[in-house]
Motif scaffolding. Structure first.
Motif, PDB file in Angstrom:
ATOM      1  N   ARG A 227     104.057  85.669  -5.457  1.00 35.46           N
ATOM      2  CA  ARG A 227     103.676  86.217  -4.144  1.00 35.46           C
ATOM      3  C   ARG A 227     103.743  87.746  -4.165  1.00 35.46           C
ATOM      4  NH1 ARG A 227     108.807  84.018  -3.531  1.00 35.46           N
ATOM      5  NH2 ARG A 227     110.450  85.527  -2.993  1.00 35.46           N
ATOM      6  N   TYR A 228     103.049  88.326  -3.191  1.00 31.74           N
ATOM      7  CA  TYR A 228     103.080  89.775  -2.993  1.00 31.74           C
ATOM      8  C   TYR A 228     104.212  90.133  -2.029  1.00 31.74           C
ATOM      9  CZ  TYR A 228      98.401  89.754  -5.062  1.00 31.74           C
ATOM     10  OH  TYR A 228      97.331  89.586  -5.902  1.00 31.74           O
ATOM     11  N   SER A 229     104.681  91.361  -2.103  1.00 27.35           N
ATOM     12  CA  SER A 229     105.751  91.795  -1.211  1.00 27.35           C
ATOM     13  C   SER A 229     105.215  92.242   0.146  1.00 27.35           C
ATOM     14  CB  SER A 229     106.536  92.956  -1.847  1.00 27.35           C
ATOM     15  OG  SER A 229     105.701  94.088  -1.996  1.00 27.35           O
ATOM     16  N   PHE A 230     103.907  92.544   0.225  1.00 29.75           N
ATOM     17  CA  PHE A 230     103.291  92.969   1.482  1.00 29.75           C
ATOM     18  C   PHE A 230     102.563  91.780   2.113  1.00 29.75           C
ATOM     19  CE2 PHE A 230     100.889  94.270  -2.258  1.00 29.75           C
ATOM     20  CZ  PHE A 230      99.673  93.636  -2.081  1.00 29.75           C
ATOM     21  N   SER A 231     102.389  91.856   3.411  1.00 36.06           N
ATOM     22  CA  SER A 231     101.781  90.757   4.152  1.00 36.06           C
ATOM     23  C   SER A 231     100.281  90.963   4.302  1.00 36.06           C
ATOM     24  CB  SER A 231     102.409  90.653   5.542  1.00 36.06           C
ATOM     25  OG  SER A 231     102.053  91.787   6.330  1.00 36.06           O
ATOM     26  N   ALA A 232      99.604  89.920   4.737  1.00 39.88           N
ATOM     27  CA  ALA A 232      98.171  90.015   5.012  1.00 39.88           C
ATOM     28  C   ALA A 232      97.904  91.043   6.102  1.00 39.88           C
ATOM     29  CB  ALA A 232      97.624  88.643   5.417  1.00 39.88           C
ATOM     30  N   GLU A 233      98.734  91.054   7.133  1.00 34.99           N
ATOM     31  CA  GLU A 233      98.542  92.005   8.227  1.00 34.99           C
ATOM     32  C   GLU A 233      98.730  93.439   7.739  1.00 34.99           C
ATOM     33  OE1 GLU A 233      97.398  93.392  11.755  1.00 34.99           O
ATOM     34  OE2 GLU A 233      97.325  91.292  11.087  1.00 34.99           O
ATOM     35  N   GLU A 234      99.709  93.657   6.886  1.00 35.26           N
ATOM     36  CA  GLU A 234      99.922  95.002   6.335  1.00 35.26           C
ATOM     37  C   GLU A 234      98.731  95.442   5.500  1.00 35.26           C
ATOM     38  OE1 GLU A 234     104.768  95.334   5.877  1.00 35.26           O
ATOM     39  OE2 GLU A 234     103.651  94.077   4.464  1.00 35.26           O
ATOM     40  N   ARG A 249      85.384 111.613   5.384  1.00 33.30           N
ATOM     41  CA  ARG A 249      85.132 112.300   4.121  1.00 33.30           C
ATOM     42  C   ARG A 249      83.891 111.794   3.393  1.00 33.30           C
ATOM     43  NH1 ARG A 249      90.357 112.121   5.438  1.00 33.30           N
ATOM     44  NH2 ARG A 249      91.801 113.757   4.731  1.00 33.30           N
ATOM     45  N   GLY A 250      83.240 110.770   3.914  1.00 32.02           N
ATOM     46  CA  GLY A 250      82.023 110.251   3.304  1.00 32.02           C
ATOM     47  C   GLY A 250      82.248 109.540   1.990  1.00 32.02           C
ATOM     48  N   ILE A 251      83.366 108.825   1.878  1.00 31.72           N
ATOM     49  CA  ILE A 251      83.714 108.110   0.649  1.00 31.72           C
ATOM     50  C   ILE A 251      83.779 106.617   0.942  1.00 31.72           C
ATOM     51  CG2 ILE A 251      85.485 107.787  -1.132  1.00 31.72           C
ATOM     52  CD1 ILE A 251      86.332 110.713  -0.596  1.00 31.72           C
ATOM     53  N   LYS A 252      83.220 105.823   0.058  1.00 30.94           N
ATOM     54  CA  LYS A 252      83.270 104.368   0.211  1.00 30.94           C
ATOM     55  C   LYS A 252      84.638 103.854  -0.221  1.00 30.94           C
ATOM     56  CE  LYS A 252      80.920 100.128  -1.275  1.00 30.94           C
ATOM     57  NZ  LYS A 252      79.835  99.579  -2.142  1.00 30.94           N
ATOM     58  N   VAL A 253      85.242 102.997   0.598  1.00 27.81           N
ATOM     59  CA  VAL A 253      86.528 102.379   0.269  1.00 27.81           C
ATOM     60  C   VAL A 253      86.337 100.873   0.174  1.00 27.81           C
ATOM     61  CG1 VAL A 253      88.862 101.886   1.086  1.00 27.81           C
ATOM     62  CG2 VAL A 253      87.942 104.189   1.284  1.00 27.81           C
ATOM     63  N   VAL A 254      86.848 100.290  -0.901  1.00 26.00           N
ATOM     64  CA  VAL A 254      86.686  98.863  -1.154  1.00 26.00           C
ATOM     65  C   VAL A 254      88.051  98.250  -1.450  1.00 26.00           C
ATOM     66  CG1 VAL A 254      85.657  97.136  -2.688  1.00 26.00           C
ATOM     67  CG2 VAL A 254      84.369  99.208  -2.108  1.00 26.00           C
ATOM     68  N   ILE A 255      88.330  97.118  -0.809  1.00 27.23           N
ATOM     69  CA  ILE A 255      89.439  96.267  -1.234  1.00 27.23           C
ATOM     70  C   ILE A 255      88.843  95.198  -2.134  1.00 27.23           C
ATOM     71  CG2 ILE A 255      91.258  94.671  -0.554  1.00 27.23           C
ATOM     72  CD1 ILE A 255      91.893  97.417   0.403  1.00 27.23           C
ATOM     73  N   ALA A 256      89.328  95.091  -3.356  1.00 28.35           N
ATOM     74  CA  ALA A 256      88.763  94.131  -4.300  1.00 28.35           C
ATOM     75  C   ALA A 256      89.831  93.131  -4.719  1.00 28.35           C
ATOM     76  CB  ALA A 256      88.206  94.853  -5.524  1.00 28.35           C
ATOM     77  N   PRO A 257      89.517  91.831  -4.576  1.00 30.97           N
ATOM     78  CA  PRO A 257      88.247  91.274  -4.137  1.00 30.97           C
ATOM     79  C   PRO A 257      88.091  91.356  -2.615  1.00 30.97           C
ATOM     80  CG  PRO A 257      89.791  89.500  -4.461  1.00 30.97           C
ATOM     81  CD  PRO A 257      90.495  90.763  -4.898  1.00 30.97           C
ATOM     82  N   ARG A 258      86.851  91.197  -2.136  1.00 27.91           N
ATOM     83  CA  ARG A 258      86.626  91.195  -0.688  1.00 27.91           C
ATOM     84  C   ARG A 258      87.406  90.068  -0.014  1.00 27.91           C
ATOM     85  NH1 ARG A 258      82.384  93.194   2.094  1.00 27.91           N
ATOM     86  NH2 ARG A 258      83.690  92.607   3.865  1.00 27.91           N
ATOM     87  N   VAL A 259      87.683  89.009  -0.760  1.00 29.24           N
ATOM     88  CA  VAL A 259      88.484  87.900  -0.226  1.00 29.24           C
ATOM     89  C   VAL A 259      89.807  88.423   0.331  1.00 29.24           C
ATOM     90  CG1 VAL A 259      89.608  85.711  -0.792  1.00 29.24           C
ATOM     91  CG2 VAL A 259      87.474  86.339  -1.928  1.00 29.24           C
ATOM     92  N   ALA A 260      90.386  89.413  -0.335  1.00 28.99           N
ATOM     93  CA  ALA A 260      91.679  89.956   0.084  1.00 28.99           C
ATOM     94  C   ALA A 260      91.585  90.648   1.428  1.00 28.99           C
ATOM     95  CB  ALA A 260      92.206  90.924  -0.971  1.00 28.99           C
ATOM     96  N   GLU A 261      90.395  91.032   1.820  1.00 30.53           N
ATOM     97  CA  GLU A 261      90.189  91.659   3.123  1.00 30.53           C
ATOM     98  C   GLU A 261      89.694  90.637   4.153  1.00 30.53           C
ATOM     99  OE1 GLU A 261      87.449  95.207   5.119  1.00 30.53           O
ATOM    100  OE2 GLU A 261      87.465  94.913   2.945  1.00 30.53           O
ATOM    101  N   ILE A 262      88.688  89.852   3.766  1.00 29.62           N
ATOM    102  CA  ILE A 262      88.067  88.917   4.708  1.00 29.62           C
ATOM    103  C   ILE A 262      88.972  87.723   4.996  1.00 29.62           C
ATOM    104  CG2 ILE A 262      86.099  87.379   5.056  1.00 29.62           C
ATOM    105  CD1 ILE A 262      84.496  89.299   3.229  1.00 29.62           C
ATOM    106  N   ALA A 264      92.396  87.502   4.163  1.00 30.87           N
ATOM    107  CA  ALA A 264      93.656  88.079   3.680  1.00 30.87           C
ATOM    108  C   ALA A 264      94.817  87.089   3.753  1.00 30.87           C
ATOM    109  CB  ALA A 264      93.990  89.345   4.462  1.00 30.87           C
ATOM    110  N   GLY A 265      94.855  86.282   4.799  1.00 27.32           N
ATOM    111  CA  GLY A 265      95.970  85.353   4.948  1.00 27.32           C
ATOM    112  C   GLY A 265      96.091  84.400   3.777  1.00 27.32           C
ATOM    113  N   ASP A 266      94.971  83.745   3.428  1.00 26.43           N
ATOM    114  CA  ASP A 266      94.994  82.804   2.308  1.00 26.43           C
ATOM    115  C   ASP A 266      95.176  83.511   0.978  1.00 26.43           C
ATOM    116  OD1 ASP A 266      94.810  80.193   3.381  1.00 26.43           O
ATOM    117  OD2 ASP A 266      92.715  80.523   3.885  1.00 26.43           O
ATOM    118  N   PHE A 267      94.559  84.683   0.826  1.00 25.44           N
ATOM    119  CA  PHE A 267      94.669  85.405  -0.444  1.00 25.44           C
ATOM    120  C   PHE A 267      96.120  85.800  -0.706  1.00 25.44           C
ATOM    121  CE2 PHE A 267      94.727  89.197  -3.101  1.00 25.44           C
ATOM    122  CZ  PHE A 267      93.931  88.799  -4.161  1.00 25.44           C
ATOM    123  N   ILE A 268      96.755  86.412   0.256  1.00 22.69           N
ATOM    124  CA  ILE A 268      98.129  86.875   0.064  1.00 22.69           C
ATOM    125  C   ILE A 268      99.082  85.695  -0.091  1.00 22.69           C
ATOM    126  CG2 ILE A 268     100.055  88.115   1.138  1.00 22.69           C
ATOM    127  CD1 ILE A 268      97.851  89.921   0.011  1.00 22.69           C
TER     128      ILE A 268
END
Length: 346
Positions: A227-234, A249-262, A264-268
């Protein structure tokens, strides 16, 4: 949120669902790009790295040329990774060969060896489309994670200088130690001319997950707590704060995989495989290891033949890899897949 994001997400789910059905039936798209592991040697000793497990050899320059000649005709881009690619003394000869064949190249490096002299040589390659780097924290923390007292200074200098010639992306592996430092890292990087910033939760597996996957060899960091030490909400809150900083700043930010963002509860929680339908983007991109073998991915190192003596087209559509793809998709991937950066829900 982008107004069109729900529609785009639906469109991509339909696309990958159709791909899944085709692949199970034995049909696989012709690849348009490939990843080549030039070497597993590295000048750093990163605490989360598992890429050097079980492999010591690497292709000679002539063997590399043969492997490239055996790539599918439709492949137009090569991702060169390691290990550390700048440890190859013949790297620029390799780039010459890829340029002469009109193959576009993206390079992944830790940046510590990309000094002014090497960058000057690299800058003349019109076919190099981008360079990726890694920064995992503020100076002291990054150096601790990377196992070098000078890594941060050298990599930051390389990022700043390389951004004058190429599109630059930077990746951070999200660890227990650096979660609280991510915004500070991004603010520093945003002043260096980067175009994309990727945050990847650390990839790991438990001993049980490796055993239950039932395939060898597997390269993975083992974490028995699973498990991770941080939560899905965090994690969601971190992405929201990064998006705000990035928009300014005009920079693209990505959480990879997108699953971890979309999702997050199940991924974490480590339950994404049980609760979601999954697809792996490694299914679509050939990966060639440092010895010329076609392997499935950076975690599942199962071999399906060698490009030193067999064209990729023959290996890519061979019976063994076709059966393996079918096994993956009918089992909703494998236990070791559920924290991979190439995971998708469909």
């Amino acid at each position: 949120m982008d107004l069109y994001e729900p529609f785009n997400r639906y469109r991509w789910k339909r696309h990958f669902n159709a791909l899944k059905k085709d692949i199970i039936r034995g049909m696989i798209p012709n690849p348009r790009r490939a990843t080549i592991e030039l070497t597993m040697r590295c000048n750093l000793s990163c605490q989360m790295c598992f890429r050097d497990q079980g492999q010591k050899g690497e292709l000679t320059l002539e063997e590399f040329k043969t492997a490239v000649d055996n790539l599918s005709p439709g492949i137009r881009q090569i991702n060169l990774i390691g290990g550390e690619v700048f440890l190859r003394s013949d790297l620029f000869e390799i780039l010459d060969y890829l340029r002469d064949r009109n193959l576009r190249v993206r390079i992944q490096t830790n940046g510590t060896l990309l000094d002014t002299q090497r960058l000057q040589k690299l800058s003349v390659y019109w076919n190099v489309s981008g360079v990726g780097f890694s920064i995992d924290g503020p100076p002291e923390l990054h150096n601790k994670i990377r196992g070098s007292n000078s890594a941060y200074e050298k990599t930051i200098a390389a990022i700043k200088n390389t951004a004058q010639f190429f599109s630059v992306s930077v990746n951070t592996v999200l660890l227990d130690e650096n979660f609280a430092s991510i915004e500070e890292v991004f603010k520093t990087l945003s002043e260096l001319g980067i175009s994309e910033y990727r945050v990847e939760p650390e990839m790991f597996a438990t001993t049980d997950e490796v055993r239950e996957s039932g395939v060898e060899p597997i390269a993975a960091n083992i974490k028995e707590q699973g498990r991770y030490s941080f939560s899905a909400e965090e994690l969601r809150e971190l992405k929201t704060r990064l998006d705000k900083l990035a928009a300014e700043r005009g920079i693209k930010v990505v959480i990879a995989p997108r699953v971890a963002e979309i999702d997050a509860g199940d991924f974490i929680a480590g339950t994404v495989r049980e609760n979601k339908k999954l697809f792996c983007k490694h299914l679509l991109v050939p990966r060639i290891d440092a010895e010329g073998n076609l392997i499935f991915c950076h975690i599942i190192k199962k071999r399906f033949g060698n490009l030193k003596d067999t064209p990729l087209d023959e290996l890519w559509k061979g019976e063994e890899i076709t059966r393996f793809r079918r096994k993956l998709l009918t089992q909703n991937l494998l236990p070791v897949c559920k924290r991979c950066c190439r995971l998708r829900t469909i």
